[in-house]
Design a protein around this motif. Structure first.
Motif, mmCIF file in Angstrom:
data_model
loop_
_atom_site.group_PDB
_atom_site.id
_atom_site.type_symbol
_atom_site.label_atom_id
_atom_site.label_comp_id
_atom_site.label_asym_id
_atom_site.label_seq_id
_atom_site.Cartn_x
_atom_site.Cartn_y
_atom_site.Cartn_z
ATOM 1 N N PRO A 162 0.839 -1.207 0.000
ATOM 2 C CA PRO A 162 0.000 0.000 0.000
ATOM 3 C C PRO A 162 0.870 1.253 0.000
ATOM 4 O O PRO A 162 1.896 1.306 0.675
ATOM 5 C CB PRO A 162 -0.787 -0.120 1.314
ATOM 6 C CG PRO A 162 -0.799 -1.585 1.627
ATOM 7 C CD PRO A 162 0.521 -2.111 1.128
ATOM 8 N N GLY A 163 0.478 2.235 -0.793
ATOM 9 C CA GLY A 163 1.222 3.492 -0.826
ATOM 10 C C GLY A 163 2.362 3.539 -1.816
ATOM 11 O O GLY A 163 3.170 4.464 -1.792
ATOM 12 N N THR A 164 2.429 2.555 -2.731
ATOM 13 C CA THR A 164 3.517 2.553 -3.719
ATOM 14 C C THR A 164 3.076 3.106 -5.079
ATOM 15 O O THR A 164 3.807 3.006 -6.057
ATOM 16 C CB THR A 164 4.094 1.140 -3.914
ATOM 17 O OG1 THR A 164 3.024 0.207 -4.136
ATOM 18 C CG2 THR A 164 4.898 0.708 -2.704
ATOM 19 N N GLY A 165 1.870 3.683 -5.148
ATOM 20 C CA GLY A 165 1.461 4.373 -6.375
ATOM 21 C C GLY A 165 0.700 3.528 -7.367
ATOM 22 O O GLY A 165 0.668 3.868 -8.552
ATOM 23 N N LYS A 166 0.051 2.453 -6.915
ATOM 24 C CA LYS A 166 -0.680 1.588 -7.849
ATOM 25 C C LYS A 166 -1.899 2.299 -8.434
ATOM 26 O O LYS A 166 -2.123 2.287 -9.649
ATOM 27 C CB LYS A 166 -1.103 0.297 -7.137
ATOM 28 C CG LYS A 166 0.048 -0.508 -6.568
ATOM 29 C CD LYS A 166 -0.408 -1.818 -5.964
ATOM 30 C CE LYS A 166 -1.319 -1.627 -4.772
ATOM 31 N NZ LYS A 166 -0.646 -0.925 -3.643
ATOM 32 N N THR A 194 5.874 4.800 0.404
ATOM 33 C CA THR A 194 6.262 5.990 -0.358
ATOM 34 C C THR A 194 5.367 7.180 -0.022
ATOM 35 O O THR A 194 5.853 8.297 0.186
ATOM 36 C CB THR A 194 6.173 5.702 -1.870
ATOM 37 O OG1 THR A 194 6.907 4.518 -2.172
ATOM 38 C CG2 THR A 194 6.742 6.849 -2.680
ATOM 39 N N SER A 195 4.071 6.951 0.039
ATOM 40 C CA SER A 195 3.159 8.055 0.334
ATOM 41 C C SER A 195 3.414 8.616 1.731
ATOM 42 O O SER A 195 3.270 9.818 1.959
ATOM 43 C CB SER A 195 1.701 7.596 0.203
ATOM 44 O OG SER A 195 1.408 6.584 1.139
ATOM 45 N N TRP A 207 5.668 12.844 5.425
ATOM 46 C CA TRP A 207 6.661 13.212 6.442
ATOM 47 C C TRP A 207 7.494 14.406 5.972
ATOM 48 O O TRP A 207 7.708 15.368 6.715
ATOM 49 C CB TRP A 207 7.541 12.009 6.749
ATOM 50 C CG TRP A 207 8.505 12.182 7.873
ATOM 51 C CD1 TRP A 207 8.234 12.664 9.123
ATOM 52 C CD2 TRP A 207 9.901 11.872 7.862
ATOM 53 N NE1 TRP A 207 9.368 12.657 9.901
ATOM 54 C CE2 TRP A 207 10.409 12.183 9.151
ATOM 55 C CE3 TRP A 207 10.759 11.352 6.906
ATOM 56 C CZ2 TRP A 207 11.753 11.998 9.488
ATOM 57 C CZ3 TRP A 207 12.094 11.154 7.240
ATOM 58 C CH2 TRP A 207 12.584 11.476 8.517
ATOM 59 N N LEU A 208 7.952 14.346 4.725
ATOM 60 C CA LEU A 208 8.742 15.448 4.180
ATOM 61 C C LEU A 208 7.932 16.742 4.125
ATOM 62 O O LEU A 208 8.466 17.830 4.367
ATOM 63 C CB LEU A 208 9.258 15.085 2.787
ATOM 64 C CG LEU A 208 10.436 14.113 2.747
ATOM 65 C CD1 LEU A 208 10.658 13.599 1.340
ATOM 66 C CD2 LEU A 208 11.708 14.790 3.268
ATOM 67 N N LYS A 209 6.661 16.626 3.802
ATOM 68 C CA LYS A 209 5.801 17.818 3.780
ATOM 69 C C LYS A 209 5.739 18.459 5.163
ATOM 70 O O LYS A 209 5.784 19.691 5.300
ATOM 71 C CB LYS A 209 4.398 17.430 3.308
ATOM 72 C CG LYS A 209 3.460 18.611 3.114
ATOM 73 C CD LYS A 209 2.132 18.157 2.542
ATOM 74 C CE LYS A 209 1.196 19.341 2.312
ATOM 75 N NZ LYS A 209 -0.095 18.907 1.718
ATOM 76 N N ALA A 245 3.765 10.388 11.167
ATOM 77 C CA ALA A 245 3.570 10.270 9.718
ATOM 78 C C ALA A 245 4.127 8.955 9.182
ATOM 79 O O ALA A 245 3.752 8.519 8.091
ATOM 80 C CB ALA A 245 4.230 11.439 8.997
ATOM 81 N N LEU A 246 5.037 8.333 9.960
ATOM 82 C CA LEU A 246 5.727 7.130 9.479
ATOM 83 C C LEU A 246 5.293 5.859 10.204
ATOM 84 O O LEU A 246 5.195 4.799 9.586
ATOM 85 C CB LEU A 246 7.247 7.298 9.645
ATOM 86 C CG LEU A 246 7.883 8.474 8.893
ATOM 87 C CD1 LEU A 246 9.358 8.573 9.254
ATOM 88 C CD2 LEU A 246 7.706 8.310 7.388
#
Length: 280
Positions: A35-39, A223-224, A229-231, A257-258
């Motif tokens: 989940p969260g890898t851009g599928k 990834t998401s 987190w970076l945001k 966030a992580l």
């Protein structure tokens, strides 16, 4: 008609090969991955890159395959018959086309996303075998056959929560989206946060991969989640030095966030306690 990725989506070479192979074979592209890898986003970006409309069918645990074809509203028809409504004489007034019907009936080619197919009942994929293979289905209430005007590009996503039937798998082109390596993740970060200071990116991603590789972690951040987190790091205007984990807990800054469950938070707290005990 070939997919090469977009300015908003970093597609690895093996992923672009998979997308184009599915388009050439005219078979559904079955995409699996964490989940969260851009599928899901992949289907949207394929539609954008090819200039095609996108139809989304978001599957839930209660979703039935027939809903993708059409739904017959017998209750409304019965109510209208009691009220003397003239609409009852044409059954078509009570048939609502589903996403497959709309994709088949479209005069232009579309991208059809069947999202998270593994959420539904195990029979769900089997119930769509003939429709996706022949690109047609029969409407019993009207006696008509709906056939695809232009064969859609079908993207099916799965989080691998349950095994899919072999007969269904045979009809798909399969691709597993692996979690990106550090260089690919840097490219993804650059797409979402252009111009981010290299030191901050390097420090943040180093810490992120250390978290992902921690033994015993119940849910690895995706990834998401690293993008979220970076945001937050940017919103808080944190420097690379600010990212050092709290020595009393070993938890990263803004770790919510992580880390998404209490077991993983406790894991880092235990690791910090053990490290302090060894030093003592």
């Amino acid at each position: 008609m070939r997919f090469q990725g977009t300015a908003d989506y970093v597609a690895t070479p093996d992923l672009t090969v998979a997308v184009n192979a599915a388009i050439t074979l005219e078979r559904p592209l079955l995409v699996k991955g964490e989940p969260g890898t851009g599928k899901t986003e992949l289907a949207r970006q394929v539609a954008a890159a090819l200039g095609l409309p996108l139809l989304e069918w978001n599957v839930k645990s209660t979703t039935k395959a027939a809903q993708g074809l059409y739904e017959y509203d017998a209750v409304s028809r019965l109510r209208d018959s009691q009220l003397g409504d003239e609409r009852v004489h044409d059954v078509r007034n009570y048939i609502r086309p589903g996403p497959l019907w709309r994709a088949f009936a479209s005069e232009e080619r579309v991208v059809l996303l069947i999202d998270e197919i593994d959420k539904a009942d195990i029979e769900f994929p089997n119930d769509l075998l003939q429709e996706l293979d022949r690109m047609e289905f029969f409407v019993y209430e009207t006696g008509e056959t709906v056939r695809a005007t232009r064969r859609p590009v079908v993207v099916i996503t799965s989080n691998n929560e349950k095994e899919l039937p072999d007969a269904f798998l045979r009809r798909c082109f399969f691709h597993y989206i692996r979690f990106p390596d550090e260089e690919t993740l840097k490219r993804i970060v650059e797409v979402h946060f252009p111009g981010l200071k290299p030191r901050l990116v390097h420090t943040a991603l180093t810490q992120f991969f250390e978290i992902r590789e921690t033994p015993g972690l119940k849910k690895k951040p995706s990834t998401s989640e690293v993008l979220d987190w970076l945001k937050l790091l940017l919103a808080e205007d944190l420097s690379p030095e600010d990212l050092r984990a709290d020595p009393t807990t070993a938890l990263p800054r803004l770790h919510g966030a992580l880390l998404k469950n209490e077991q993983d938070v406790h894991l880092f707290e235990r690791l910090a306690f053990m490290a302090r005990s060894r030093r003592g």
